[in-house]
Structures are given as C-alpha cells and as structure tokens.
Design an enzyme around this catalytic site. Structure first.
Site, short mmCIF file in Angstrom:
data_model
loop_
_atom_site.label_atom_id
_atom_site.label_comp_id
_atom_site.label_asym_id
_atom_site.label_seq_id
_atom_site.Cartn_x
_atom_site.Cartn_y
_atom_site.Cartn_z
N GLU A 159 -30.97 28.95 -31.49
CA GLU A 159 -29.64 28.79 -32.09
C GLU A 159 -29.67 27.91 -33.35
O GLU A 159 -28.63 27.45 -33.81
CB GLU A 159 -28.67 28.19 -31.05
CG GLU A 159 -28.48 29.10 -29.83
CD GLU A 159 -27.39 28.65 -28.86
OE1 GLU A 159 -26.85 27.56 -29.06
OE2 GLU A 159 -27.12 29.41 -27.92
N THR A 178 -27.73 19.69 -27.29
CA THR A 178 -28.17 20.94 -27.92
C THR A 178 -27.73 21.00 -29.39
O THR A 178 -28.23 21.81 -30.15
CB THR A 178 -27.56 22.17 -27.20
OG1 THR A 178 -26.13 22.04 -27.20
CG2 THR A 178 -28.07 22.27 -25.77
N GLY A 202 -22.51 18.78 -21.20
CA GLY A 202 -22.53 18.58 -19.75
C GLY A 202 -21.16 18.76 -19.11
O GLY A 202 -20.95 18.35 -17.97
N THR A 219 -16.96 16.85 -23.85
CA THR A 219 -18.21 16.59 -24.57
C THR A 219 -18.16 17.12 -26.00
O THR A 219 -17.55 18.15 -26.28
CB THR A 219 -19.41 17.22 -23.83
OG1 THR A 219 -19.14 18.60 -23.63
CG2 THR A 219 -19.64 16.54 -22.50
N ASN A 278 -14.27 21.03 -23.14
CA ASN A 278 -13.39 21.32 -22.02
C ASN A 278 -13.37 20.19 -20.99
O ASN A 278 -14.19 19.28 -21.03
CB ASN A 278 -13.84 22.62 -21.35
CG ASN A 278 -15.29 22.55 -20.90
OD1 ASN A 278 -16.18 22.77 -21.71
ND2 ASN A 278 -15.55 22.21 -19.65
N ASP A 299 -11.96 26.32 -19.58
CA ASP A 299 -13.18 26.07 -20.38
C ASP A 299 -12.91 26.32 -21.86
O ASP A 299 -13.79 26.77 -22.59
CB ASP A 299 -14.36 26.92 -19.88
CG ASP A 299 -15.69 26.52 -20.51
OD1 ASP A 299 -15.77 25.39 -21.03
OD2 ASP A 299 -16.63 27.34 -20.51
N CYS A 301 -25.87 30.53 -9.92
CA CYS A 301 -26.98 31.24 -10.56
C CYS A 301 -26.58 31.96 -11.85
O CYS A 301 -27.38 32.07 -12.78
CB CYS A 301 -27.59 32.27 -9.61
SG CYS A 301 -27.76 31.72 -7.91
N HIS A 305 -28.76 33.29 -14.99
CA HIS A 305 -29.31 34.62 -14.70
C HIS A 305 -28.33 35.75 -14.96
O HIS A 305 -28.67 36.91 -14.72
CB HIS A 305 -29.82 34.66 -13.26
CG HIS A 305 -31.06 33.85 -13.05
ND1 HIS A 305 -32.31 34.28 -13.45
CD2 HIS A 305 -31.24 32.61 -12.54
CE1 HIS A 305 -33.22 33.35 -13.15
NE2 HIS A 305 -32.59 32.32 -12.61
N MET A 322 -37.11 26.65 -13.33
CA MET A 322 -36.27 27.10 -12.21
C MET A 322 -36.36 26.04 -11.11
O MET A 322 -37.29 26.03 -10.32
CB MET A 322 -36.76 28.47 -11.71
CG MET A 322 -36.11 28.95 -10.40
SD MET A 322 -34.29 29.08 -10.49
CE MET A 322 -33.88 29.05 -8.74
#
Ligand code: CA
Length: 696
Positions: free
Chosen positions: A89, A185, A201, A259, A279, A324, A626, A630, A669
């Site tokens: 990114e 990030t 976070g 954040t 959010n 969010d 997940c 994923h 993972m």
C-alpha cells in the site's frame, strides 16, 4: 548563458569524477530535506518529497512530458521484486535520484530511481505473531523524509529513523504500549522538524492517539488522544474533558477506538495539522456508550496546533459511530471558488458515504453530498453538516442492512485533486452489509472485538428496502467538489482499486484490482493506456523527473481488507503473487518475467475429511475470527490463503494444530486456542469443507 553555465558545471563535475575519482563523494552528497523543500514541492515536480506530494496532499504533479497525447507510448522502465506477497500500500518518495519505499512487514527499500538498482534495505524484524493484531494485513503506506533521514512506523508500533544514505538506524522509539493491540500501517508526516505518527487497532480494543517526535533525537514532543480515557485517571487535555461529556458507561474498558491510522495534512499558513480519526472500538454503540452521546472525537477531522498538538477545531462526520465509519480517509487541502469567493477548504470522502467540503481555518461546514448510496442517514443539516440518522440502521433490536459497508464508500486508497480540472478523484465501493448485535460479546485477546455480527435474525424490512437498489460495484469516481456532483466514472470488475495520481499532462493514473495499471484523461475519464501488471497496483502512484526523463511509479500487491470488497470478490481476480515496484517511462522496454504455470488451484480431496461440526456455528465463528484475513465467505484472492483450497481442512488433527495450537505462528497464523470454545475449531473446519465442496 544558462546553457554555458550548465555545461561548465557538468564539465567540472565530470573532471572531478573521472580524473580525481570523486564520483562516490559527488553522488553521496544530498541536500537535506527541510521545510522549504517540502513547501516547494509543487514548484519542483522533479521529486516526490512527502507522502501526498505536498503538504496539501493533493497528489497532483506539474510534470507534463508524459501527457494525454503520448501516454500510450509508456513502457516499463524497471521493476523491483519484493520479498513478500502480502498487500502493498506504499507511496514511494523520490529524493536526489533515490526512491525510498516500504513493503509489507514495515520493510524499507532504497533504490536508484533511474534503474531500480538496490542501494539498501532495512527489515525491522517485526515478530510475525503481530499479524494477529493487524485488522487488515501487515501493510505499510510509506516513509517520511526530513534532514538526512527517512522515517518508518512499524507494525509493532515503533517509529524508526534511518540514514537516507545507508539505511542505518539513527534512533528508534516505541510509540505504543507493546502489551496493547496497536499496530502502525500509516506513513509518518513531518512538520517543522516534528515526526507525526498515529496508530491502528480500532477493531482490537485500543484507544487512539497521535504523537509528535523530534526528528533529530526521537524525543516525544506532544501527544493528542482522540477519545477520553477513564475520567478518574484525570484528563490529558481540556479537549478530552470536553469529549468525555459525550460518552456514557465505562467506555474506557473497551478502548474506545478513534485511531489515527492513515490520513494527515498540514496548512503552513494556518500552522494547523489535520488528522483523520477512526471508528469506535467496539463498533457497537450500545456496548461502547449505551447507544447515547456523540462519542467525540470518533469519525472526525481534528485540527491541531503543529507546535503543541493542542486542539483547535473538529468536525464529526458520524456522531455515535456504529458501522466502522472511520474518518481516516485521505484529506486534501485546496483553495476553491465557492459562492463567488475563494475558500480555503479541506475535503474528505470518509467511509460513511458523504463527500465533505469544510473551511479549513475554522472547521465550518461548507457542503456535503453523498458520493455513493447512503442508507444510514437521510441527509445532512445544511448549516452544520450533522447527519440525520435512520433509527433502524442502528440495529439495536433487529439486524439492519446498511450501505456503505464497513469497507466504506471509500477506504484508504489515496485520492487526487487536480487544480486544472477542479475535480477530486476517488476509488469508491458501492455495496451493502448486514449489521447485528453480537449477543455473546466479550473482549477477546485474539480476533476482532467489534460487538457486531453479520448474520443471524432477519434484518428490519425497511433497511432491506433502503438498499434494494444497491448492487455491488467499484469505480473510479471524478467528483466536482464545488458543485458536489459526479463529473464522470469508470466502473471496474473488482473492488480494491488503487490510489490515484493526476498530472498537468491531463493524465490520471490508477491501478485496478483486476491487475492493470491504467491511464485516463483527467478531464473526461477516457481510457488511454493499460499495462498488465500481473498483480493489483494498489499503492499511491507518483511521478518524478530525472535527466529530463519523466517517470511514473506504482507499487503492486493485492492485499489489505479493502481489496476484499463486499460481494466483489471472484475466482478470476488476479492473484497476489507478484508484489513489485513498477516504474514506467515513454518508450520503456523492460519486460516482466512470463507468468509460470496455469495458476489454477486445486480443492483438496475431501472424501475422508469427516467434518462433523456444526456448519452454521462454523460460519458465525469464521466471520467473527477468521474472515478479516481469510476473506468474506472464505474467499481469498490475496496472499492470505484461501482456506477452501487448503489441504489442512481435510485433516482434523492438522487443522486443530494450526487453528488452536498455532503450528504456523511463525508464518503469521497465530493459534486461536485462547478464544475458541470447545468444538468451534471443528465447526469452522466443517464450514470450510462445505465451502470447498461448493466449488464446481
Ligand atoms: Ca475500522
């Protein structure tokens, strides 16, 4: 005369280089990056010295050698393979002929901007387990430059100064509590010798803030918290005391969120730093604040004094944030003719679906209009910009279908503003999502803590009706901020289309999630050129000029949450196997290596899977713990495995060793043993086996 001077200077340098062998000395010399150099970024389009191109973050370049007449002659000048296939990114910086860019896992690279030859690389050795705290892949959006250093924020919360010439560490500070589930990030910004960095976070239970450090020493200079902590601990600032009056219950136990994970801008005349605030944590307003109060400064643009970090003004886009709807999206400063006079504005297209134009001196609302379909609000107060909220969209007693989705009408992808067209260009996503109360909510040490479920009871019929016409769709949108209306759009087959650059050559550059790097006319959106990039160029493209040659650069690497795209994933989406920096010039002749193999994936043999778990329970737990990595409905086209194709789902013991015991923790993972109830891992496996079996 100019030419003679130029020739003689070159001649002397040549003499020094060849006769005296001082080439190394000459090329090692680089002028420091200072305030003047960043302020002059628009006049010196030959380089790209700060994340958004200039302090106004416009991502527009005056360069025009590459233009709408010749862009079809663009070819690859060089490429630089990255050592990871995770999401990319970054926006690169180009300073004195060197390109500085970051990759996944907060790695930093320096390469010759003419050739791509590596000068140095820096790996901050982030613990792979930190992957478990990254809501949206282990991405990084770039470095900042000041003096003779570049600065990077790392996934584990450090801010590190590196020598531009060598990549050696000058200083390193921990900006977050390592025990908290913070990540970084975003790219730092540097104002008056202060490195400003936020963190992420908001899905994990943290309290947001932004901090300034002295660029020379790493000493902390100020910190601004975006949401209040426990009042009995005392308030850090009058702004926090005021904000606390807009929260109820014991919000601090949940972190609160807010954040500052990406967007910032700076106005040097007003001396104001603008930060975009995220959010609520958890998303669920009922849990977070008993469903009452505005919850300042969630989902707000906040203006701070650069010198002290003191609060000056704020504008909250989404009071009582419940979906969010971050306001961390890219902010652009510009001077626009509105109502017969020039207005100093700040513009943002946050996740909530409205495009805002504010007075950047005062925060006063000038105008706002939805740039994608919006169902959570019926409109904005014309004076204050405050939204009127649809009660059913708050999913208090019954689930609701709502647009935009948690991915937003617009996510992190950088916009661009062209002063030639007076248009703002945005990567948008139209889609709807179900929101429901998570009745079993508790703060967990792993997975997300949103307090929101995405399945369950029937959504309120009015909310379903409100989104009935919203079909999943992703576009490049050209928006007229003066008149608050669409100018044109280009619709793409996939979601997660990249950051945007415009130039004085009337060209707009943007990568698309289907694996192309594209050029359009900036005024009308006519497609001019497209390059098959073998991966999705998502990062912010830039341009620069060296030795009279104009270059266009963009980083490719599908990943990050927004690449998923609610309802916009598909089997034919490009695979994220070819993370690279790609650099183009007119007549460029470099070629990417041919793609090997068919790339087709095989569903494992499920005949002996013996998956007896509860598929419905598995689907719910998968969504909660997940899907963030994923993929929605277990479809992943990123480097994070698509589990329908994982051999481990056919083997109960192997699956348990990974999911519960953390057998692949070193690959990122982590084991979820601490948060999964007995039987839940096997239920997830049953769900995945069913999903795999559904593939024809
Ligand atoms: Ca979020």
């Amino acid at each position: 005369m100019m030419t003679a001077q130029f020739v003689s200077a070159r001649f002397i340098r040549l003499l020094l280089t060849t006769v005296l062998g001082l080439h190394a000395l000459a090329s090692a010399h680089a002028a420091d990056v200072d305030a003047k150099r960043i302020l002059n970024a628009d006049k010196n389009a030959a380089e790209w010295v700060t994340h958004g191109g200039n302090y106004a973050e416009q991502r527009f370049s005056q360069l025009r050698k590459i233009n709408d007449k010749n862009v079809q002659d663009l070819g690859l000048a060089w490429y630089f393979d990255l050592d990871t296939n995770r999401g990319q990114e970054a926006t690169p910086l180009i300073i004195d002929g060197t390109m500085y860019f970051t990759s996944a896992w907060s790695k930093v690279f320096a390469a010759d901007a003419r050739t791509g030859k590596e000068k140095w690389r820096f790996d901050p050795q982030v613990d792979f387990k930190k992957n478990g705290d990254a809501c949206c892949d282990v991405v990084n959006r770039g470095v900042a430059a000041w003096g003779s250093n570049v600065y990077v924020g790392t996934l584990d919360g450090r801010l590190i100064a590196l020598e531009m010439a060598t990549g050696k560490v000058v200083w390193s500070v921990q900006t977050t509590d390592p025990k908290g589930r913070y990540t970084i990030t975003g790219a730092p910004r540097i104002v008056k010798g202060k490195v400003i960095i936020g963190n992420g976070g908001g899905e994990l239970g943290v309290r947001g803030y932004v901090t300034a450090y002295d660029a020379a020493s790493g000493k902390q200079l100020w910190r601004f918290y975006t949401v209040p902590g426990n009042p009995t601990d005392g308030f850090e600032s009058p702004a926090m005391e005021r904000a606390a009056k807009t929260w109820l219950g014991e919000w601090w136990q949940y972190g609160g969120g807010g954040t500052v994970w990406d967007s910032m801008a700076y106005d040097p005349e007003l001396d104001l730093v603008y930060v975009g605030v995220g959010n609520g944590s958890p998303w669920n307003y009922q849990i977070r604040s008993q469903g009452q109060g505005d919850n300042l400064f969630l989902s707000s643009i906040v203006a701070l004094k650069a010198e002290t970090g003191d609060y000056v003004w704020h504008f909250q886009t989404t009071p009582g944030e419940s979906w969010d709807y971050t306001a961390t999206q890219h902010m652009i400063l510009a001077d626009l003719p509105i109502g017969g006079k020039q207005r100093k504005v700040i513009m943002q297209a946050p996740k909530n679906g409205y495009f805002y134009v504010l007075d950047r001196a005062t925060g006063q609302f000038i105008s706002g209009k939805n740039y994608v379909p919006v169902s959570w609000s019926t409109g904005l107060d014309p004076k204050t910009g405050r939204p009127s909220i649809v009660p059913e969209a708050l999913y208090v007693n019954q689930p609701a279908m709502v647009t935009p989705t948690p991915l937003g009408g617009h996510n992190w992808f950088p916009m661009s503003y062209s002063p030639l067209t007076n248009l703002v260009y945005v990567s948008i996503l139209e889609s709807a999502s179900r929101y429901a109360q998570d009745k079993n909510f508790q703060m967990r040490s792993q997975g997300w803590n949103t307090g929101v479920g995405f399945s369950g009871d029937t959504p309120h019929p009015d909310t379903v009706k409100a989104v009935a016409n919203v079909k999943p769709s992703a576009s490049l949108l050209a928006w007229d901020p003066i008149n608050q209306r669409e100018a044109w759009r280009v619709t793409y087959p996939r979601a997660g289309n990249g950051g945007i650059l415009t130039t004085a050559g009337n060209v707009l550059f943007q990568g698309s999630a289907d694996g192309f790097f594209n050029a359009y006319t900036a005024d009308t959106g006519k497609k001019l050129w497209s390059f098959p990039a073998q991966d999705a160029p998502m990062g912010g493209p830039v341009t620069y000029e060296l030795d009279g040659e104009q270059y266009i650069a963009g980083i490719a690497g599908l990943g990050g949450a927004a690449a998923g795209g609610m309802g916009m994933r598909g089997e034919k989406q490009v695979r994220a196997d070819h993370g690279r920096m790609l650099v183009f010039k007119l007549g460029g002749k470099a070629e990417l290596p041919a793609l090997g193999g068919s790339g087709a994936r095989q569903v494992p043999n499920l005949s002996r899977a013996n998956a007896n778990g509860d598929v419905t329970v598995g689907a719910t737990v998968f969504e909660r713990s997940c899907a963030g990595c994923h993929g929605d409905q277990a479809i992943s086209n990123t480097a994070v495995p698509d589990l329908r194709y994982s051999r481990s789902i056919a083997d109960e013991a192997e699956f348990k060793s990974i999911v519960v015991d953390g057998a692949r923790a070193s690959k990122g993972m982590v084991g979820f043993g601490a948060v999964l109830k007995p039987g839940e891992a096997e239920a997830i496996r049953a769900y995945l086996v069913a999903r795999a079996a559904a593939i024809k």
